[in-house]
Enzyme design. Structure first.
Site, short mmCIF file in Angstrom:
data_model
loop_
_atom_site.label_atom_id
_atom_site.label_comp_id
_atom_site.label_asym_id
_atom_site.label_seq_id
_atom_site.Cartn_x
_atom_site.Cartn_y
_atom_site.Cartn_z
N ARG A 1 93.52 27.63 -47.26
CA ARG A 1 93.55 28.90 -48.00
C ARG A 1 92.49 28.82 -49.10
O ARG A 1 92.67 28.14 -50.11
CB ARG A 1 94.95 29.10 -48.59
CG ARG A 1 95.03 30.22 -49.61
CD ARG A 1 96.46 30.57 -49.96
NE ARG A 1 97.28 29.46 -50.37
CZ ARG A 1 97.28 28.89 -51.58
NH1 ARG A 1 96.46 29.32 -52.51
NH2 ARG A 1 98.09 27.88 -51.84
N HIS B 1 97.16 31.71 -53.82
CA HIS B 1 98.30 32.11 -52.99
C HIS B 1 98.43 33.64 -52.95
O HIS B 1 98.56 34.23 -51.90
CB HIS B 1 99.57 31.47 -53.55
CG HIS B 1 100.83 31.89 -52.86
ND1 HIS B 1 101.13 31.51 -51.59
CD2 HIS B 1 101.84 32.68 -53.28
CE1 HIS B 1 102.30 32.03 -51.23
NE2 HIS B 1 102.75 32.76 -52.24
N TYR C 1 96.70 23.32 -59.40
CA TYR C 1 97.20 22.32 -58.47
C TYR C 1 96.15 21.84 -57.46
O TYR C 1 96.45 21.02 -56.60
CB TYR C 1 98.43 22.84 -57.72
CG TYR C 1 98.25 24.17 -57.02
CD1 TYR C 1 97.70 24.25 -55.75
CD2 TYR C 1 98.64 25.36 -57.64
CE1 TYR C 1 97.54 25.47 -55.11
CE2 TYR C 1 98.49 26.59 -57.01
CZ TYR C 1 97.94 26.64 -55.75
OH TYR C 1 97.79 27.85 -55.13
#
Length: 378
Positions: free
Chosen positions: A274, A278, A287
């Site tokens: 990705r 998100h 992260y």
């Protein structure tokens, strides 16, 4: 060691009857390859179908532009949220294109691009994310199940549809899409177990994009790969490069044909990434590192296919320009229609909830109707 071989075991102890413990299938045939299957950049690319690959290229370019436009609409307040599939377009497009008209697609909330590639109007695909309607399209018309935000709940539904079709004698295959995070849900395990026991014509496609929002795969499972989970249920597991659209097409086509021919379900793990956050509400820098993202950009699915096809003379500058122009036209149309203020009827909240409205729902509808009428008179 059998029961009879245990220390102190006497004649009164009997071995468990064979049917209760012996393997029902040969595990070796179900295990995935050690490395993700690839076509682009390998000798297998010699057998590429030029017509099919040019179509895939056009769809990938359109998909990338669709993602960019939907993200822009979110920033402009036209969408409440948008889960981008930039970097995952090969998985999305292949999942749609390998299906026949009578088949069913069961997407997750991130898979609006797969729905669009299957023929759904982009505006209808985004209606749920704008908050205007429960779904935005008729699932039966497009053979696309409602986009769902709860993780993995669509998987048992896919098994049910596929199993029912098989009982009726219909040649229907259900392709269910889920992310790596969804494999940690109970619905995932229940769906795979039922599918294998019933030999339902289902293909499970796991898009392993590295993170369940911010949780890396290593904190979700200790399995060698997600594809290895297939053997525990008695179905084949396949591991494939999710950014290689030619490989995705081959593996998915094989699984769909196997399901349609009565061979039962397959679990496919597509290794992808990705590229973006998100959703627009996520800060991915908390992260993962920029270096990690840049490394994956070198494995971009659109560029991988473009390089392969141009090197082989399958795609030229005119073909590239044509694909980009078509994508821009789609984006302009989507932008114009999404910028128009939607006309919504609050009474639609009570439609399509039950086949026959319950007494409580009728009371609530009457109350809202009275409030709306009083507002209009005022």
């Amino acid at each position: 060691m059998t029961v009879q071989e245990l220390p102190g075991a006497g004649a009164s102890h009997r071995a468990t009857p064979p049917p209760a413990w012996r393997p029902r299938t040969d595990a070796a045939a179900l295990l995935p390859d050690a490395e993700p299957y690839r076509v682009l950049g390998t000798e297998a690319a010699d057998r590429l179908d030029p017509v099919l690959m040019r179509r895939y290229y056009a769809e990938l370019v359109r998909g990338r532009r669709y993602n960019a436009q939907a993200t822009a609409l979110t920033r402009q307040g036209r969408l409440a949220v948008y889960p981008s599939t930039v970097g995952q377009e090969a998985c999305e497009i292949a999942a749609a294109l390998v299906l026949e008209e009578q088949d069913w697609l069961f997407p997750s909330y991130r898979d609006t691009l797969a729905a669009v590639a299957r023929g759904l109007d982009p505006v209808q695909a985004l209606t749920l994310l704008r908050g205007d309607w429960h779904t935005g399209y008729d699932p039966r018309e497009y053979r696309i199940a409602p986009l769902c935000t709860p993780l993995a709940t669509q998987l048992p539904h896919a098994v049910g549809v596929a199993h029912a079709a098989r009982l009726r004698g219909d040649e229907v295959v259900a392709l269910a899409m889920v992310g790596d995070g969804g494999t940690s849900e109970g619905d995932f395990h229940e769906a795979l177990n039922f599918a294998a026991v019933w030999q339902a014509p289902v293909v499970f496609l796991v898009q392993n994009n590295g993170f369940a929002i911010s949780v890396p795969l290593a904190k979700q499972t200790a399995a060698p790969t997600l594809a290895h989970k297939a053997v525990g249920y008695g179905m084949p597991g396949r591991l494939v490069d999710g950014n290689d659209v030619a490989a995705m097409h081959e593996v998915l086509t094989e699984a769909v044909q196997r399901a349609r021919g009565g061979g039962g379900p397959t679990l496919i793990e597509a290794i992808t990434y990705r590229m973006e956050a998100h959703t627009n509400a996520d800060d991915a820098t908390r992260y993962r590192t920029d270096a990690e993202v840049e490394a994956w950009k070198a494995h971009d699915p659109v560029e991988l296919l473009e390089r392969e096809l141009t090197a082989r003379g399958i795609l030229d500058e005119d073909g590239i320009r044509e694909a980009r122009d078509a994508a821009e036209a789609m984006a302009a149309n989507l932008r114009e229609r999404m910028n128009a203020e939607p006309v919504v009827d609050p009474m639609d909240l009570f439609a399509h909830v039950y086949a026959e409205q319950t007494g409580r729902l009728r009371e609530q509808a009457d109350l809202l109707r009275a409030e709306l009428e009083a507002e209009e008179e005022a």
